[in-house]
Structure formats: structure tokens, C-alpha cells
Design an enzyme around this catalytic site. Sequence first.
Site, mmCIF file in Angstrom:
data_model
loop_
_atom_site.group_PDB
_atom_site.id
_atom_site.type_symbol
_atom_site.label_atom_id
_atom_site.label_comp_id
_atom_site.label_asym_id
_atom_site.label_seq_id
_atom_site.Cartn_x
_atom_site.Cartn_y
_atom_site.Cartn_z
ATOM 1 N N GLU A 150 0.845 -1.202 0.000
ATOM 2 C CA GLU A 150 0.000 0.000 0.000
ATOM 3 C C GLU A 150 0.881 1.252 0.000
ATOM 4 O OE1 GLU A 150 -3.269 0.494 -0.447
ATOM 5 O OE2 GLU A 150 -2.485 2.509 -0.521
ATOM 6 N N PHE A 151 0.513 2.210 -0.860
ATOM 7 C CA PHE A 151 1.329 3.429 -0.975
ATOM 8 C C PHE A 151 0.612 4.666 -0.432
ATOM 9 C CE2 PHE A 151 2.859 0.450 -4.148
ATOM 10 C CZ PHE A 151 4.237 0.479 -3.928
ATOM 11 N N GLY A 255 13.805 19.674 7.271
ATOM 12 C CA GLY A 255 13.040 19.817 8.515
ATOM 13 C C GLY A 255 13.791 19.234 9.681
ATOM 14 N N GLY A 259 9.617 11.152 10.259
ATOM 15 C CA GLY A 259 9.068 10.322 11.329
ATOM 16 C C GLY A 259 7.944 9.480 10.774
ATOM 17 N N CYS A 262 6.071 4.677 9.106
ATOM 18 C CA CYS A 262 6.593 3.923 7.959
ATOM 19 C C CYS A 262 8.085 4.149 7.673
ATOM 20 C CB CYS A 262 5.787 4.251 6.712
ATOM 21 S SG CYS A 262 4.116 3.593 6.823
HETATM 22 N N1 LIG Z 1 0.169 3.955 8.110
HETATM 23 C C1 LIG Z 1 0.568 4.155 6.867
HETATM 24 O O1 LIG Z 1 0.627 5.287 6.368
HETATM 25 C C2 LIG Z 1 0.965 2.982 6.008
HETATM 26 C C3 LIG Z 1 1.086 3.161 4.613
HETATM 27 C C4 LIG Z 1 1.440 2.075 3.832
HETATM 28 C C5 LIG Z 1 1.695 0.843 4.425
HETATM 29 N N2 LIG Z 1 1.593 0.707 5.777
HETATM 30 C C6 LIG Z 1 1.826 -0.627 6.365
HETATM 31 O O2 LIG Z 1 0.575 -1.234 6.658
HETATM 32 C C7 LIG Z 1 0.674 -2.041 7.842
HETATM 33 C C8 LIG Z 1 -0.358 -1.582 8.863
HETATM 34 O O3 LIG Z 1 -0.056 -0.265 9.237
HETATM 35 P P1 LIG Z 1 -1.076 0.664 10.046
HETATM 36 O O4 LIG Z 1 -0.459 1.998 10.118
HETATM 37 O O5 LIG Z 1 -2.446 0.518 9.462
HETATM 38 O O6 LIG Z 1 -1.034 -0.064 11.481
HETATM 39 P P2 LIG Z 1 -1.962 0.209 12.728
HETATM 40 O O7 LIG Z 1 -1.141 -0.076 13.911
HETATM 41 O O8 LIG Z 1 -2.645 1.536 12.596
HETATM 42 O O9 LIG Z 1 -3.116 -0.908 12.610
HETATM 43 C C9 LIG Z 1 -2.935 -2.259 12.802
HETATM 44 C C10 LIG Z 1 -4.231 -2.857 13.347
HETATM 45 O O10 LIG Z 1 -4.091 -4.275 13.402
HETATM 46 C C11 LIG Z 1 -4.764 -4.727 14.577
HETATM 47 N N3 LIG Z 1 -4.307 -6.075 14.909
HETATM 48 C C12 LIG Z 1 -3.161 -6.472 15.501
HETATM 49 N N4 LIG Z 1 -3.124 -7.806 15.593
HETATM 50 C C13 LIG Z 1 -4.253 -8.281 15.051
HETATM 51 C C14 LIG Z 1 -4.795 -9.571 14.839
HETATM 52 N N5 LIG Z 1 -4.141 -10.663 15.217
HETATM 53 N N6 LIG Z 1 -6.001 -9.681 14.243
HETATM 54 C C15 LIG Z 1 -6.693 -8.575 13.862
HETATM 55 N N7 LIG Z 1 -6.219 -7.322 14.025
HETATM 56 C C16 LIG Z 1 -5.023 -7.181 14.614
HETATM 57 C C17 LIG Z 1 -4.443 -3.671 15.614
HETATM 58 O O11 LIG Z 1 -5.352 -3.723 16.688
HETATM 59 C C18 LIG Z 1 -4.582 -2.388 14.767
HETATM 60 O O12 LIG Z 1 -5.901 -1.892 14.795
HETATM 61 C C19 LIG Z 1 2.123 -1.913 8.307
HETATM 62 O O13 LIG Z 1 2.858 -2.959 7.764
HETATM 63 C C20 LIG Z 1 2.568 -0.603 7.684
HETATM 64 O O14 LIG Z 1 3.945 -0.567 7.460
HETATM 65 C C21 LIG Z 1 1.226 1.738 6.583
#
Ligand SMILES: NC(=O)c1ccc[n+]([C@@H]2O[C@H](COP(=O)([O-])OP(=O)(O)OC[C@H]3O[C@@H](n4cnc5c(N)ncnc54)[C@H](O)[C@@H]3O)[C@@H](O)[C@H]2O)c1
Length: 443
Positions: A150-151, A255, A259, A262
Site C-alpha cells: 500500500e502506498f 526539517g 518520522g 513507515c
Molecule cells: N500507516 C501508513 O501510512 C501505512 C502506509 C502504507 C503501508 N503501511 C503498512 O501497513 C501495515 C499496517 O499499518 P497501520 O499503520 O495501518 O497499522 P496500525 O497499527 O494503525 O493498525 C494495525 C491494526 O491491526 C490490529 N491487529 C493487531 N493484531 C491483530 C490480529 N491478530 N487480528 C486482527 N487485528 C489485529 C491492531 O489492533 C490495529 O488496529 C504496516 O505494515 C505498515 O507498514 C502503513
Amino acid sequence: MNIAVVGTGYVGLVTGTCFAETGNHVICVDIDAKKVERMKNGEVPIFEPGLELLFERNTKQGRLHFTTNLKEAIDKAQIIFLALPTPPGEDGSADLSYILGVAKQLSKIITSYKVIVDKSTVPVGTAEKVHDALAENLDENLFDVVSNPEFLREGVAVDDFMKPDRVVIGTTSERAQKLMRQLYEPFVRQGNPIYFMDERSAEMTKYAANSYLAMRISFMNEIANLCERVGANVDSVRIGMGSDNRIGKRFLFPGIGYGGSCFPKDVQALAKTAEEYDYDFKILKSVMTINTIQKTVLVKKIRNYFDNNLLGKTFAIWGLAFKPNTDDIREAPALHIIDELLESGAKIQVFDPEAMNNVKRIYGESIEYINDEYDVLRGADALIIATEWALFRTPDFEKFDNLKSKAIFDGRNLYDVNDMKNRGLHYESIGRDAITINDLKSV
Ligand SMILES: NC(=O)c1ccc[n+]([C@@H]2O[C@H](COP(=O)([O-])OP(=O)(O)OC[C@H]3O[C@@H](n4cnc5c(N)ncnc54)[C@H](O)[C@@H]3O)[C@@H](O)[C@H]2O)c1
């Protein structure tokens, strides 16, 4: 289609909601029962512009559901997205226990063909590991594993998801490819591409993209630090270099260090992958070092201004989120600044339009939370700007009377240096001349 999304955080909730918006039936599952209850009651648990509207529409129209029960979520699903955390483990590599744990659970409850999609950012080779975890208890004809990184960017996540620059899908299964194309077609009607590739290349694409962007930021931070020493203005330099088509204007803003949830962990994880494959990835190592140092530059300037004595001084901080338009504070530079100042015996009062509750969970009563950007200045020795919320770009400087020392330390270069001089403010930013008390005497 029937879709299940496992993990309803920043990525999972946006993914699930946007798939529902294009007519799919989506069930989101999370182990956080409180969060699921809030969502069932119509509450969006994160701040993300535009999400609430879509969330409301799709829950009301019965296309978006929430549960804590994995079996219930995946029973009818043709595609299961894993949007689970992949935090850094102790050695910096991505912790795959969430992903592999759920894969194992799935292996015991899947009874008909499903596509399992790694939506999380995962190291090269993870699709194979997920495949193996599933295959422990499951016939290989009953599933395919796809890597679909996901981007989206927090703050514009809904827009990014609905109109992606590209969709990357890593799979060697034709059956899975067909389903994934069908699912994503509504999102690329303007002609943006869906790139199909093998799983390993898809996994690498995500790390390469994030690490490259982190590198651009670190490069500009180094240029900014040098600008300060040679008497150049990094804003002019940025505009001058960014208008070259080969370079481009975006991601050139210096900056106080990158942070968020990601960049720091993804750069670290890619460096770890390189190490595992016996490859010395020199640039990545430098990027990490530069970023660690950059997080300290603003406090160095502050120490210098206050003759190295911050004991009992009061600082107002504008902005806590790691970037504007989000309440996400993971690895936010503001937290580093708070830690350093508290250690030096300073008092801190903060304002952020969305992130204060999240910060309160960490710092409790050790800092003060003030709900107004001008009230927070009251009695402060200096203002520190840590996040470039639009609200801070054109403040009413008349209301800065509350500020004791009339000093601003701006980690985001929000204001024109000459304008600050004319207003009689001590002003220090990143990669540009500082306006010091001596300069002000000559105004
Ligand atoms: N946040 C971003 O901008 C972004 C963008 C692209 C990719 N990613 C990637 O996507 C992934 C998720 O990131 P995020 O920011 O959404 O994380 P997050 O911490 O916001 O959400 C993760 C969710 O998973 C839940 N969870 C944990 N264990 C679980 C289980 N066993 N069953 C069901 N739910 C469970 C948690 O309660 C939480 O709600 C990561 O690998 C991250 O690197 C994040």
C-alpha cells in the site's frame, strides 16, 4: 465481491472503507475489541480527512461491517487482506509475528478458495512464508498469496487509495491476478496502471519507494545544514533544484527529520534485509544516521540561545503529529524534542489540532495540553514549531504578546525570514539565516 480486512488501523480501515465505496461487501476484523465497538457505534477511531463521510455512507448502506471474530469475517470472503502491524523487532528487522500468526489461524478455518493479500509492508520473501504457514494445515488449491503493498499517505489516505498513482500486485497465480484486477479496476479508470509482477519484486518495490523518499529528505536536510554554514538559503536552493524535471519539486523540504509509522521502520528493515543477504547498503546506513542527528538540530539551536540552561524554562510547542492532517504521532520528531527538553528540566505546553489525546497517553500530566494555538504561548520563553499544520502558516502575530522571549524555533520553515526580522522576533529555522537579537537591534 466479498472482502475481509484483517487489522483495522490506518491502512486497514481506509482499505476496507474504500473497497466498500466501490460496491464490495467488506468485513473488517480487529483484535482490539474497544476499537471494534466504537466502529460498530459509528465512530471513526482515527483522524483521516474524508474518511468519516465514506465510513458513514457505507456502514449505513450495509456494505461495511466490523467484528472481532476472524472466522465470521472470512467465511464468505473471496479475498482476505492482511493490514497488520509490522513493527521493527529488536534487531531492526520487520516483526512478522502478527502476519504469520493470523496466517496460521486462517489455515485452520479456511474451507473454500481464498486469495490472501499481504497489504502490510513486509520484507522480501514474506509471501512465501505466509504461503508456508497456510500450507501447514491447508490444501494448496484452496489459497493463493498475493503481495499488494500500500502506498497511501496518511493525511490524504482516502484520495491516495481512491486514485492511486499505481497499484502494485505481486502474484504468479493467474486466478488471483484475475480477481485482483477485477477488484482494483474501479480505482484506475483514469488510466493509472496496475502493475503485475512476482511477489518478491512487489515486496521490494514498497521498501525501495519508502527508502528513496527518506533518502531525499535526508539529502535535503544535509544540504540545509550546509546552507546554514555557507550562508545560503535552502528555500531558494530547493526551488532552484526542484524545478529541474529530472529532480521534481516534491519531497525536497528540509526539517527536523522524517518520522511516522513507515519511513523509520521501513528504512531500518531494508537495511536489515541487505545485511541478511551480506550486502553493505551504504546509503541506507547514512540515511538513518542523518535522520537521528537531524532530530536534534532544533534543540541544539534552543540550547545555544538559552546559554545551555533550559532548567525552569517554558516552551510552547505547535504541532505534535508526525505530519499535518493526521493524529498519528508514531516516531514524530515532536516527541524527541519533548523528551530532550524534559530531560533538561524545561516545562512544556503543547497544542496540536488532532494529536493531543494520543500524546497524552504517553506523557500524561508531565506536560500541559492547551486547546488553543495562542493560549499555549502564555508565559512561554519560546515557541517551537514541529508540525506544519496549515493553521500555523499565517498566524496572527499580534497575538504573540503572550510569548515572553519573542523567540521562535521553526522546524518546518513556515515563515519568511525577513518578515520575522521586521516583526522583531528572534527566529531560527532550518537551512536559513537566523534572526538574532543583534539583528533586531538594527531593525
Ligand atoms: N500507516 C501508513 O501510512 C501505512 C502506509 C502504507 C503501508 N503501511 C503498512 O501497513 C501495515 C499496517 O499499518 P497501520 O499503520 O495501518 O497499522 P496500525 O497499527 O494503525 O493498525 C494495525 C491494526 O491491526 C490490529 N491487529 C493487531 N493484531 C491483530 C490480529 N491478530 N487480528 C486482527 N487485528 C489485529 C491492531 O489492533 C490495529 O488496529 C504496516 O505494515 C505498515 O507498514 C502503513
